[in-house]
Motif scaffolding. Sequence first.
Motif, mmCIF file in Angstrom:
data_model
loop_
_atom_site.group_PDB
_atom_site.id
_atom_site.type_symbol
_atom_site.label_atom_id
_atom_site.label_comp_id
_atom_site.label_asym_id
_atom_site.label_seq_id
_atom_site.Cartn_x
_atom_site.Cartn_y
_atom_site.Cartn_z
ATOM 1 N N TRP A 1 0.827 -1.302 0.072
ATOM 2 C CA TRP A 1 0.008 -0.038 0.015
ATOM 3 C C TRP A 1 0.852 1.109 -0.037
ATOM 4 O O TRP A 1 0.509 2.196 -0.867
ATOM 5 C CB TRP A 1 -0.803 -0.058 1.187
ATOM 6 N N TYR A 2 1.812 1.314 0.742
ATOM 7 C CA TYR A 2 2.798 2.497 0.989
ATOM 8 C C TYR A 2 3.682 2.561 -0.375
ATOM 9 O O TYR A 2 3.907 3.618 -0.918
ATOM 10 C CB TYR A 2 3.642 2.345 2.042
ATOM 11 N N TRP A 3 3.942 1.563 -0.788
ATOM 12 C CA TRP A 3 4.632 1.359 -2.240
ATOM 13 C C TRP A 3 3.793 1.919 -3.272
ATOM 14 O O TRP A 3 4.570 2.850 -3.883
ATOM 15 C CB TRP A 3 5.213 -0.027 -2.338
ATOM 16 N N LEU A 4 2.741 1.660 -3.511
ATOM 17 C CA LEU A 4 1.762 2.154 -4.406
ATOM 18 C C LEU A 4 1.465 3.815 -4.384
ATOM 19 O O LEU A 4 1.632 4.388 -5.458
ATOM 20 C CB LEU A 4 0.507 1.470 -4.501
ATOM 21 N N LYS A 5 1.353 4.309 -3.121
ATOM 22 C CA LYS A 5 1.168 5.293 -2.856
ATOM 23 C C LYS A 5 2.274 6.353 -3.405
ATOM 24 O O LYS A 5 2.328 7.244 -3.788
ATOM 25 C CB LYS A 5 0.847 5.851 -1.283
ATOM 26 N N GLY A 6 3.661 5.853 -2.978
ATOM 27 C CA GLY A 6 4.830 6.315 -3.450
ATOM 28 C C GLY A 6 5.043 6.332 -4.786
ATOM 29 O O GLY A 6 5.571 7.435 -5.376
ATOM 30 N N LEU A 7 4.690 5.338 -5.314
ATOM 31 C CA LEU A 7 4.896 5.157 -6.924
ATOM 32 C C LEU A 7 3.851 6.541 -7.614
ATOM 33 O O LEU A 7 4.176 6.852 -8.711
ATOM 34 C CB LEU A 7 4.479 3.758 -7.263
ATOM 35 N N ARG A 8 2.566 6.755 -7.007
ATOM 36 C CA ARG A 8 1.815 7.505 -7.584
ATOM 37 C C ARG A 8 2.376 9.216 -7.087
ATOM 38 O O ARG A 8 1.536 10.140 -7.357
ATOM 39 C CB ARG A 8 0.477 7.463 -7.125
ATOM 40 N N GLY A 9 3.549 9.314 -6.516
ATOM 41 C CA GLY A 9 4.077 10.533 -6.179
ATOM 42 C C GLY A 9 3.733 11.063 -4.841
ATOM 43 O O GLY A 9 3.896 12.181 -4.645
ATOM 44 N N ASP A 10 3.296 10.300 -3.880
ATOM 45 C CA ASP A 10 2.855 10.721 -2.640
ATOM 46 C C ASP A 10 4.072 10.622 -1.665
ATOM 47 O O ASP A 10 4.520 9.550 -1.657
ATOM 48 C CB ASP A 10 1.630 9.581 -2.019
ATOM 49 N N GLU A 11 4.647 11.559 -1.237
ATOM 50 C CA GLU A 11 5.884 11.738 -0.580
ATOM 51 C C GLU A 11 5.803 10.885 0.594
ATOM 52 O O GLU A 11 6.651 10.354 1.099
ATOM 53 C CB GLU A 11 6.338 13.056 -0.194
ATOM 54 N N GLN A 12 4.707 11.299 1.402
ATOM 55 C CA GLN A 12 4.327 10.678 2.678
ATOM 56 C C GLN A 12 4.305 8.756 2.437
ATOM 57 O O GLN A 12 4.964 8.113 3.349
ATOM 58 C CB GLN A 12 3.126 10.906 3.401
ATOM 59 N N GLY A 13 3.858 8.692 1.443
ATOM 60 C CA GLY A 13 3.697 7.068 1.177
ATOM 61 C C GLY A 13 5.164 6.677 0.709
ATOM 62 O O GLY A 13 5.437 5.246 1.133
ATOM 63 N N ARG A 14 5.851 7.310 0.445
ATOM 64 C CA ARG A 14 7.217 6.872 -0.106
ATOM 65 C C ARG A 14 8.200 6.667 1.148
ATOM 66 O O ARG A 14 8.904 5.658 1.444
ATOM 67 C CB ARG A 14 7.945 7.929 -1.073
ATOM 68 N N VAL A 15 7.919 7.763 2.132
ATOM 69 C CA VAL A 15 8.615 7.689 3.374
ATOM 70 C C VAL A 15 8.146 6.434 4.087
ATOM 71 O O VAL A 15 8.954 5.930 4.632
ATOM 72 C CB VAL A 15 8.658 8.996 4.114
#
Length: 299
Positions: free
Chosen positions: A261-275
């Motif tokens: 879930w976090y990986w997908l959020k980061g992949l979509r440009g969500d910085e909090q998801g990437r962190v």
Amino acid sequence: MTVSILIVNWNGKKYIYDCLESIRQHVTVPYEVIVVDNHSTDGSADEVERRFPWVKLIRSGANLGFAGGNNLGARHASGKYLLLLNNDTLLQTDIADALAIAEADRKVGAVGALMFYGDGSLRPSAFKFPTPMRLWRIASLAYSSEIADELIGGVPVRRCDFVEGSFLLTPAAAWQAVSGMDERNFMYCEDADYGRSISDAGYKSVQSQTVRYTHFCGYNHARMAYLFSGFRRYHRKFSGPLTRAHAEFVLRAGLLLRLPWYWLKGLRGDEQGRVAFQYALRLHRNWKRTGIEGVRHQS
């Protein structure tokens, strides 16, 4: 002294001065303030000493964490009650009603207050114990609304299992009965551990519906390991083998489900998801050594 207000400070220059001013502005009962400085490097301890000579400043010489800092402060306290108060808080009201609750019912071991974000919105500060089923969704530990169950000392209160540690009023007798806070909890879950400890000792926790405060900082993903390790220690300490195994499964499964879930959020440009993905992946890789004696803060 009626109440000893304990504030643990670590590089809290942004907030602690306003916190101390809010105490001076709102608290009408006899009190002392003890600031335990956990080896700050931002000059905040020196400034507290200069600007607030009525504060008892204790320099720990090391970062003892929240539990260790409060235990140190409590050893220097003279109050009948202890109020644990975060350095990033502002009192909005007097604390007299919290004291009235504790005075009216000697079985009350912890009193919380209504907590608000910096933007004025209400946030949870009364909680249920972290059973394995509730850990599937950690947010389910919190009561979703503020509803008074009864009056104690004329003050409306909500019954709960434990209260938020950023404002926690406790009788010194209850604190001594459980030997304070478990210092293996460096950050997070100290309040759940304390609530369970005093419950086992015959006390109860309630939340005042009239005492209010603002809490500016909260959870961030960089502290994920503290949260998960705290829940694991809680169950190692208080649960039997089956419940402990259930909690371990839920926490590990929950972490593994969060990773994609976090990986997908980061992949979509969500910085909090990437962190969040980076910290969750680190926790996954270090799972075996996280949560036994606790992760330590790197200052």
